[in-house]
Design an enzyme around this catalytic site. Structure first.
Site, PDB file in Angstrom:
ATOM      1  N   GLU A   1      55.639   2.804 -16.546  1.00  0.00           N
ATOM      2  CA  GLU A   1      54.189   2.284 -16.712  1.00  0.00           C
ATOM      3  C   GLU A   1      53.875   2.014 -18.309  1.00  0.00           C
ATOM      4  O   GLU A   1      53.031   1.272 -18.080  1.00  0.00           O
ATOM      5  CB  GLU A   1      53.051   3.200 -16.121  1.00  0.00           C
ATOM      6  CG  GLU A   1      52.996   4.558 -17.124  1.00  0.00           C
ATOM      7  CD  GLU A   1      51.457   4.829 -17.078  1.00  0.00           C
ATOM      8  OE1 GLU A   1      50.793   4.303 -16.699  1.00  0.00           O
ATOM      9  OE2 GLU A   1      51.138   5.935 -18.387  1.00  0.00           O
TER      10      GLU A   1
ATOM     11  N   ASP B   1      58.628   8.447 -18.742  1.00  0.00           N
ATOM     12  CA  ASP B   1      57.891   7.058 -19.075  1.00  0.00           C
ATOM     13  C   ASP B   1      58.809   6.400 -20.196  1.00  0.00           C
ATOM     14  O   ASP B   1      59.023   6.874 -21.304  1.00  0.00           O
ATOM     15  CB  ASP B   1      56.439   7.534 -19.699  1.00  0.00           C
ATOM     16  CG  ASP B   1      55.743   8.655 -18.790  1.00  0.00           C
ATOM     17  OD1 ASP B   1      56.278   9.606 -18.368  1.00  0.00           O
ATOM     18  OD2 ASP B   1      54.434   8.132 -18.669  1.00  0.00           O
TER      19      ASP B   1
ATOM     20  N   HIS C   1      48.050   3.405 -16.266  1.00  0.00           N
ATOM     21  CA  HIS C   1      48.372   1.651 -16.825  1.00  0.00           C
ATOM     22  C   HIS C   1      49.003   0.982 -15.685  1.00  0.00           C
ATOM     23  O   HIS C   1      49.513  -0.182 -16.162  1.00  0.00           O
ATOM     24  CB  HIS C   1      49.140   1.892 -18.140  1.00  0.00           C
ATOM     25  CG  HIS C   1      48.514   2.549 -19.271  1.00  0.00           C
ATOM     26  ND1 HIS C   1      47.186   2.596 -19.466  1.00  0.00           N
ATOM     27  CD2 HIS C   1      48.799   3.689 -19.921  1.00  0.00           C
ATOM     28  CE1 HIS C   1      46.834   3.348 -20.504  1.00  0.00           C
ATOM     29  NE2 HIS C   1      47.792   4.122 -20.821  1.00  0.00           N
TER      30      HIS C   1
END
Length: 261
Positions: free
Chosen positions: A42, A11, A71
């Site tokens: 994200e 991420d 998200h």
């Protein structure tokens, strides 16, 4: 070509995450020579969501595909981009009508890699069963090279998905919790697994968020601002070594380093 490599970065969180990926991705690609480079983006826009400009920049610096998570729709301006760009995918197991798609296929050197994004349901909302969903997907895919980004909160759900898909896909890579786990392994039937790949973003925050605000929130039970942490950044990811014919994984290696001392 008997084997090829996949580089997957966890991420990307805010500007610090984008910066460290842009800075170090060329060296990582030179060192590991991946055929495919994939990132989870994200949280790349101020720690929550992604924008078209950020996605385009990631593609420019050498990313082949971008996965998302819970998200995915935090920035409304991304909606049309998800429908227009085939290289960015949101969780597949969303209700019908959601913008974008949950899988993409990348082709290089006569290898077709199908990348699938799924979200867990434990402590998550709105998602259909990822287990039922992946069953339906696998019947429609014509390549043995299949990588699953399983974006989930619960360790047990992620591990269960890894065992469920052992021998059916190339790899099940967990994302979402931002802390790299030390359980990377190749399962008995040839599927690479890790519970969480980790995060590319601020090292001195709380999973990317300003630590002082988080301390106050836990001390007072009061809402505090959501701000991306400052300080040194870290990069987390994995490299998979894959059989070019069968799509089964030989080896999964964790990557982790940080800027600063």
């Amino acid at each position: 070509m008997e084997r090829y490599k996949i580089l997957f970065l966890g991420d990307i969180f805010g500007k610090p995450g984008r910066k460290i990926v842009e800075q170090h991705l060329p060296d990582l690609q030179d060192e590991h020579q991946p055929l495919f480079t994939i990132v989870n983006g994200e949280n790349s826009a101020s720690g929550k969501g992604i924008t078209a400009n950020i996605a385009d920049r990631l593609f420019e610096v050498g990313v082949d595909a971008i996965t998302l998570g819970n998200h995915a729709f935090a920035k409304k301006e991304i909606y049309p981009y998800l429908d227009q760009c085939s290289g960015i995918i949101r969780p597949y197991n969303l209700p019908k009508g959601a913008p974008g798609t949950g899988l993409c296929t990348i082709s290089k050197a006569e290898i077709e890699l199908c990348v699938i994004n799924l979200c867990g349901r434990v402590y998550m909302n709105m998602y259909d069963s990822p287990f039922a969903c992946i069953n339906n997907i696998l019947t429609e895919i014509n390549t043995p090279h299949i990588l699953v980004d399983f974006h989930g909160e619960a360790t047990s759900e992620k591990i269960t998905m890894g065992w469920y898909l052992d021998g059916k896909v190339t790899g099940v890579l967990g994302t979402h919790t931002h802390v790299q786990t030390a359980d990377n392994r190749v399962l008995p039937k040839g599927t690479a697994y890790i519970t969480d790949v980790g995060m590319c973003g601020p090292r001195d925050g709380v999973i990317g968020v300003d630590r002082f605000n988080n301390i106050q929130r836990f001390l007072t039970d009061m809402p505090t601002p959501f701000e991306v942490a400052s300080g040194d950044a870290q990069l987390s990811g994995v490299v998979l070594e894959v059989d070019s014919t069968t799509g089964r994984c030989y080896h999964i290696e964790r990557l982790y380093f940080h800027d600063g001392n």
